[in-house]
Write a protein that holds these residues in place. Structure first.
Motif, PDB file in Angstrom:
ATOM      1  N   SER A  79       0.870  -1.172   0.000  1.00  0.00           N
ATOM      2  CA  SER A  79       0.000   0.000   0.000  1.00  0.00           C
ATOM      3  C   SER A  79       0.903   1.216   0.000  1.00  0.00           C
ATOM      4  CB  SER A  79      -0.890  -0.011   1.242  1.00  0.00           C
ATOM      5  OG  SER A  79      -1.808   1.039   1.195  1.00  0.00           O
ATOM      6  N   ASP A  80       0.771   2.076  -1.019  1.00  0.00           N
ATOM      7  CA  ASP A  80       1.668   3.225  -1.077  1.00  0.00           C
ATOM      8  C   ASP A  80       1.277   4.261  -0.029  1.00  0.00           C
ATOM      9  OD1 ASP A  80       0.171   5.622  -2.521  1.00  0.00           O
ATOM     10  OD2 ASP A  80      -0.403   3.767  -3.560  1.00  0.00           O
ATOM     11  N   SER A  81       2.235   5.079   0.362  1.00  0.00           N
ATOM     12  CA  SER A  81       2.014   6.033   1.444  1.00  0.00           C
ATOM     13  C   SER A  81       0.939   7.054   1.092  1.00  0.00           C
ATOM     14  CB  SER A  81       3.317   6.728   1.828  1.00  0.00           C
ATOM     15  OG  SER A  81       3.845   7.424   0.726  1.00  0.00           O
ATOM     16  N   GLY A  82       0.811   7.451  -0.167  1.00  0.00           N
ATOM     17  CA  GLY A  82      -0.237   8.387  -0.563  1.00  0.00           C
ATOM     18  C   GLY A  82      -1.617   7.836  -0.274  1.00  0.00           C
ATOM     19  N   THR A  83      -1.811   6.554  -0.540  1.00  0.00           N
ATOM     20  CA  THR A  83      -3.093   5.911  -0.256  1.00  0.00           C
ATOM     21  C   THR A  83      -3.341   5.862   1.241  1.00  0.00           C
ATOM     22  OG1 THR A  83      -2.906   4.583  -2.261  1.00  0.00           O
ATOM     23  CG2 THR A  83      -4.446   3.798  -0.587  1.00  0.00           C
ATOM     24  N   VAL A  84      -2.305   5.594   2.016  1.00  0.00           N
ATOM     25  CA  VAL A  84      -2.446   5.547   3.470  1.00  0.00           C
ATOM     26  C   VAL A  84      -2.858   6.915   3.999  1.00  0.00           C
ATOM     27  CG1 VAL A  84      -1.197   5.235   5.657  1.00  0.00           C
ATOM     28  CG2 VAL A  84      -0.865   3.604   3.775  1.00  0.00           C
ATOM     29  N   TYR A  85      -2.201   7.979   3.536  1.00  0.00           N
ATOM     30  CA  TYR A  85      -2.542   9.319   4.020  1.00  0.00           C
ATOM     31  C   TYR A  85      -3.947   9.742   3.582  1.00  0.00           C
ATOM     32  CZ  TYR A  85       2.137  10.129   5.821  1.00  0.00           C
ATOM     33  OH  TYR A  85       3.293  10.057   6.556  1.00  0.00           O
ATOM     34  N   ARG A  86      -4.343   9.416   2.371  1.00  0.00           N
ATOM     35  CA  ARG A  86      -5.710   9.727   1.920  1.00  0.00           C
ATOM     36  C   ARG A  86      -6.736   8.996   2.778  1.00  0.00           C
ATOM     37  NH1 ARG A  86      -3.264   9.602  -2.968  1.00  0.00           N
ATOM     38  NH2 ARG A  86      -3.779   7.437  -3.346  1.00  0.00           N
ATOM     39  N   THR A  87      -6.449   7.738   3.075  1.00  0.00           N
ATOM     40  CA  THR A  87      -7.363   6.941   3.901  1.00  0.00           C
ATOM     41  C   THR A  87      -7.445   7.508   5.314  1.00  0.00           C
ATOM     42  OG1 THR A  87      -6.860   4.987   2.568  1.00  0.00           O
ATOM     43  CG2 THR A  87      -7.863   4.603   4.729  1.00  0.00           C
ATOM     44  N   LEU A  88      -6.321   7.937   5.858  1.00  0.00           N
ATOM     45  CA  LEU A  88      -6.343   8.547   7.190  1.00  0.00           C
ATOM     46  C   LEU A  88      -7.186   9.824   7.198  1.00  0.00           C
ATOM     47  CD1 LEU A  88      -2.625   7.989   8.229  1.00  0.00           C
ATOM     48  CD2 LEU A  88      -4.643   7.067   9.407  1.00  0.00           C
TER      49      LEU A  88
END
Length: 173
Positions: A79-88
């Protein structure tokens, strides 16, 4: 009026880099030079990513970068970090997590995330769903064992049907 150019995201897994479950690779990297389609790598996204992030926030606060590292260390799909931050950010808008800026003297300010009471309740519901799903998958896998040459096991782990077989009532005796 200007027109927007639409671009499609492509899977970045190439035949040279696709790795199968058995460790082999497709394409030129294994010397085969075949024209096989690459096998896409599983990615963690959607509700599973959200639930995983909530689970990692249970009991302590964490930075987005730390959460990305925990996902990888747990062996979860990429899971790329951009997806993680968007999800957060989505979880925060939904009221499931809260965040604040942590300003320490040793570095730049970083956003720290924590689980809310609503997030705890949401996570508890998902844990129940996932435990039920796990039971369903286990039963399905047990049903496949005869087709895979394995013996079925009953609930206590013994071979199912390993005891004496009942007499056949058609055997005239």
């Amino acid at each position: 009026m200007g027109t927007k150019k639409r671009t499609e995201r492509t899977n970045q897994t190439t035949p040279e880099t696709a790795t199968h479950a058995n460790g082999s690779t497709n394409g030129a990297a294994n010397g085969a030079g075949s024209e096989e389609e690459p096998i896409p790598r599983p990615r963690l996204h959607g509700e599973l990513l959200s639930t995983s992030l909530l689970a990692f926030l249970r009991g302590w606060n964490a930075y987005g970068y730390e959460l990305t590292q925990k996902l990888a260390a747990a062996g979860l799909p990429q899971s790329d970090s951009g997806t993680v931050y968007r999800t957060l950010r989505q979880l925060e808008r939904a009221g499931l997590v809260s965040s604040f800026w942590d300003t320490s003297e040793s570095g730049p300010a970083r956003r720290m995330y924590s689980l809310t009471q609503a997030g705890e309740a949401f996570l508890a519901g998902w844990i129940d769903v996932l435990q039920n799903y796990q039971r369903i998958l286990q039963r399905a896998a047990e049903g496949l064992r005869p087709y895979l040459g394995e013996r079925e096991r009953d609930d206590d782990g013994d071979d199912a049907g390993a005891g004496p077989k009942p007499a056949d009532s058609r055997a005239g005796g």
